[in-house]
Design a protein around this motif. Structure first.
Motif, mmCIF file in Angstrom:
data_model
loop_
_atom_site.group_PDB
_atom_site.id
_atom_site.type_symbol
_atom_site.label_atom_id
_atom_site.label_comp_id
_atom_site.label_asym_id
_atom_site.label_seq_id
_atom_site.Cartn_x
_atom_site.Cartn_y
_atom_site.Cartn_z
ATOM 1 N N TYR A 50 2.086 4.923 -10.990
ATOM 2 C CA TYR A 50 1.663 3.528 -10.812
ATOM 3 C C TYR A 50 0.920 2.987 -12.029
ATOM 4 O O TYR A 50 0.416 1.885 -12.008
ATOM 5 N N LEU A 94 1.149 11.691 -9.199
ATOM 6 C CA LEU A 94 1.333 10.440 -8.449
ATOM 7 C C LEU A 94 0.637 9.201 -9.042
ATOM 8 O O LEU A 94 1.278 8.152 -9.189
ATOM 9 N N GLU A 98 -0.190 7.977 3.989
ATOM 10 C CA GLU A 98 0.418 8.044 2.656
ATOM 11 C C GLU A 98 0.300 6.695 1.956
ATOM 12 O O GLU A 98 -0.013 6.620 0.773
ATOM 13 N N ASN A 158 1.843 15.957 -6.829
ATOM 14 C CA ASN A 158 0.719 15.239 -6.248
ATOM 15 C C ASN A 158 -0.208 14.703 -7.331
ATOM 16 O O ASN A 158 -0.661 13.566 -7.262
ATOM 17 N N ASP A 171 4.379 -2.602 -5.208
ATOM 18 C CA ASP A 171 4.905 -1.233 -5.334
ATOM 19 C C ASP A 171 5.325 -0.685 -3.973
ATOM 20 O O ASP A 171 6.393 -0.095 -3.829
ATOM 21 N N ILE A 172 4.452 -0.876 -2.979
ATOM 22 C CA ILE A 172 4.728 -0.344 -1.636
ATOM 23 C C ILE A 172 5.922 -1.069 -1.026
ATOM 24 O O ILE A 172 6.814 -0.453 -0.437
ATOM 25 N N GLN A 209 9.077 0.179 -2.543
ATOM 26 C CA GLN A 209 9.401 1.537 -2.097
ATOM 27 C C GLN A 209 10.077 1.532 -0.729
ATOM 28 O O GLN A 209 11.132 2.139 -0.542
ATOM 29 N N ASN A 254 -6.398 2.293 -10.236
ATOM 30 C CA ASN A 254 -5.543 3.283 -10.881
ATOM 31 C C ASN A 254 -6.142 3.795 -12.192
ATOM 32 O O ASN A 254 -6.131 4.982 -12.480
ATOM 33 N N ALA A 258 -1.425 1.942 -6.241
ATOM 34 C CA ALA A 258 -0.190 1.230 -5.920
ATOM 35 C C ALA A 258 -0.537 -0.184 -5.471
ATOM 36 O O ALA A 258 -1.465 -0.371 -4.685
ATOM 37 N N ARG A 311 -1.601 5.970 -1.500
ATOM 38 C CA ARG A 311 -0.912 5.377 -2.649
ATOM 39 C C ARG A 311 -1.663 4.137 -3.130
ATOM 40 O O ARG A 311 -1.802 3.904 -4.328
ATOM 41 N N LYS A 312 -2.155 3.345 -2.176
ATOM 42 C CA LYS A 312 -2.902 2.155 -2.569
ATOM 43 C C LYS A 312 -4.205 2.541 -3.255
ATOM 44 O O LYS A 312 -4.596 1.933 -4.246
ATOM 45 N N THR A 320 11.065 8.585 -5.082
ATOM 46 C CA THR A 320 10.166 8.598 -3.922
ATOM 47 C C THR A 320 10.933 8.290 -2.648
ATOM 48 O O THR A 320 10.783 8.963 -1.628
#
Lengths: 411, 239
Positions: B112, B108, A312, B105, A325-326, A329, B84, A321, A316-317, A9
């Motif tokens: 996680y 993704l 983004e 995508n 994680d964030i 990254q 998640n 995420a 992701r959250k 990533t």
């Protein structure tokens, strides 16, 4: 999140903005390159000095008037008149210093020499004929003055190649007269060109010390007495005998009141390396400033990147995420940036130092060896990673703490 | 036990100078397998409600039990894990990562998750198949139509096999034909896979694809009723 994916990533994010990525690391590249060049040149200079000091001969011991300087700038006690002929005579007695092979007093000064109307500033070395072997100065043309010249205040002198060039142009200086302080001296030899070392004889006039004292300096003392021992292993015991001999000669009982000190090439070496180390340290700290500036650049761009990628981050959250994680990254992105900068800097810095070494050697006067600064490379890599962590943590935390919904709302 | 149990939920935004109340205390249950539309004009608090239900925001007061457990007992990491594992999100603006293929995508959320990597390819392929986007799997979002983008987003929401899907105005950016196709997919997910779906919309004809509509107005529930004459996006016998 798996490390493999964090890495993927981060790399993808950096690849998207290639030109920005390259510009961002420039500061780090310059900083790390500077450290590499400084360290490489520092080691090169140290090697050069070591080589030259070793060239003087590890069997020689210098006796210097005055007290040992306490630091590079302490010159107050360096020039005194404590060393006299009687010290030389005492040292020459076998029962005093049995290790001594030969003892040579040295008188030094600077004068203006002239031939006709031409003048030239020269360095005067008053010594004995033994200076040839001790300092590796042999005549290229002609001969050296003799032991008899020393005994009889002879006017035969040997001159450096530059004096010959400046004052005699295309003529042969052998047998010609050179005028110093109103006295005429006869040139019997010309030294070979030795380039610019720490002891430069190209502009030197070497003559019997007796003559130098009598007709040029008008003094009775020596700037230095050089003792050559029979073998290097005798150096330690010779030093003790030399010190005792001169103390006796000077009626000194308390060694702390010595008006002279003894110096070996090893001492000179360590003193010079203190100077080069200090210089390297100073320059390195200057390079460190560019690293800090580079680090701030990284932080700045990372903050821009976090703002640009607010959406983004929100997405992701939303899909699972965690803050950790964030954080990982964005921190990894910063570290990759600085690490990459470090690697490029090391490569660039080494290439530059190699070119320097090559250019110095091309000029021909000194032989310079290229040293790959392993310590600098390790330091550079370590520093660049540390910079990434240091300057990446704030933007990464900003990204991690972002509320998912705030992030998704941003248009 | 209801999947979602909300009691007297209130949400107040306070930016120091002015406090805005988005939710005035709402209560309702949603059971597993339901297809609920939350409807209302803009400013009615429906989006705020969805964000709280989806763990993307926190209520000011009141209780929210998801799967029998109060949201307040979860830490940040646990909330992320539940989002998640059990929740899927579909947004009006798609929110696909640019310059990243549909396949990547959709993958993704798995990155996680604690789902073993050996299952990833199968799950992504199945999810893309479920929305009928196989032919576009290796295209980037910029090469897709709006409807295709939203289908990719639904595939992404499905890939971890969640219990509930939150769809926030999923047809809002689409023409009616593409919107219809998206609603078909959501209905199939509800009827065939028995997935719970919470849909946010301000359009009645979209809301009528659900079995139940919660009408919101000014931060309160105005009406909560089952849909008479539910619209079927696809005729039963075609399934």
């Amino acid at each position: 999140m798996h490390w493999k994916h964090i890495l993927k990533t981060a790399l993808r994010a950096l690849a998207v903005n290639k030109s920005r990525t390259l510009l961002t690391i420039l500061g780090i590249v310059i900083g790390i390159s500077s450290i590499m060049v400084i360290m490489s040149l520092g080691s090169g200079a140290e090697n050069l000095i070591m080589g030259q000091v070793q060239g003087i001969g590890s069997k020689t011991i210098g006796i210097i008037p005055g007290r040992q300087p306490s630091g590079p700038s302490d010159v107050a006690q360096m020039f005194t008149d404590s060393l006299k002929q009687k010290d030389v005579d005492a040292l020459r007695k076998k029962e005093n210093v049995p290790e001594a092979n030969l003892v040579m007093p040295l008188v030094a000064g600077a004068e203006t020499a002239s031939v006709g109307n031409e003048t030239y500033r020269v360095t005067i070395f008053g010594a004995t004929e033994a200076i040839q072997g001790i300092l590796d100065v042999y005549p290229d043309k002609g001969i050296f003055f003799s032991a008899d010249d020393v005994k009889e205040y002879g006017a035969n002198i040997v001159i450096g190649s530059k004096i010959a060039e400046k004052l005699f142009a295309n003529e042969d200086p052998l047998g010609k007269k050179l005028r110093i302080k109103g006295k005429n001296f006869r040139i019997v030899g010309v030294l070979s060109s030795k380039g610019s070392g720490i002891l430069n004889f190209d502009s030197a006039v070497i003559l019997p010390y007796t003559t130098a004292q009598q007709y040029i300096t008008g003094t009775k003392f020596f700037q230095r007495i050089v003792v050559e021992v029979i073998s290097e292993s005798m150096t330690a015991s010779a030093i003790v005998n030399i010190e005792n001999t001169i103390r006796n000669s000077h009626n000194i009982t308390d060694p702390t009141k010595d008006d002279f000190f003894v110096e070996t090439p090893a001492d000179v070496l360590s003193r010079l390396s203190v100077i080069t180390t200090a210089l390297t340290l100073l320059l390195t700290s200057l390079a460190a400033i560019s690293l800090v500036v580079g680090g701030i650049g990284i932080m700045n761009i990372m903050l821009v990147s976090v703002t640009e990628r607010t959406r983004e981050i929100g997405l992701r959250k939303a899909i699972g995420a965690s803050e950790k994680d964030i954080l990982q990254q964005f921190l990894l992105e910063a570290v990759i940036l600085t690490f990459f900068g470090g690697v490029v800097g090391i490569a660039f810095g080494s290439a530059l130092s190699y070119l320097f070494a090559f250019a110095i050697n091309l000029s021909g006067t000194i032989s310079w060896t290229f040293v790959f600064p392993w310590k600098g490379a390790a330091l550079g890599l370590g520093t660049s990673i540390a910079l990434g962590l240091l300057f990446g943590i704030y933007p990464a935390r900003r990204a991690a703490m972002m509320e998912p919904i705030e992030a998704l709302r941003t248009e | 036990m209801p999947l979602i149990e909300v009691k007297d939920l209130k949400k107040k935004y306070d930016d120091g100078e002015m406090a805005t109340v988005a939710l005035h205390g709402v209560s309702f249950d949603i059971h597993e397998g339901e297809f609920v539309a939350i409807m209302g004009p803009s400013g009615s608090g429906k989006s705020t409600l969805l964000h709280i239900l989806g763990f993307l925001d926190k209520q000011t007061s009141g209780t929210y039990h998801f799967d029998g457990k109060s949201m307040k007992t979860y830490g940040e990491e646990e909330l992320a894990r539940i989002r998640n594992k059990k929740m899927g999100f579909v947004f009006q603006a798609f929110n696909l990562l640019p310059r990243t293929s549909v396949y990547e995508n959709v993958l993704l959320p798995l990155v996680y998750s604690d789902i073993p990597e050996s299952e990833w390819d199968m799950r992504v392929t199945n999810a893309i198949h479920a929305v009928g986007l196989e032919a576009r799997a290796h295209h980037e979002p910029s090469e897709l139509s709006g409807g295709e983008k939203q289908r990719a987003a639904i595939a992404r929401a499905l890939v971890t096999d969640p219990t509930i899907i939150f769809a926030d105005e999923p047809t809002g950016n689409l023409d009616s034909k593409s919107g219809q196709a998206i609603m078909e997919i959501l209905q199939d997910l509800n009827e065939i896979d028995n997935r719970t779906i919470v849909l946010i919309t301000h359009e009645t004809y979209t809301a009528e694809n659900a079995e139940r509509i919660i009408h919101m107005l000014d931060g309160e529930i105005e009406r909560d009723h089952l849909v008479q004459n539910r619209k079927s996006a696809r005729k039963k016998f075609e399934k």
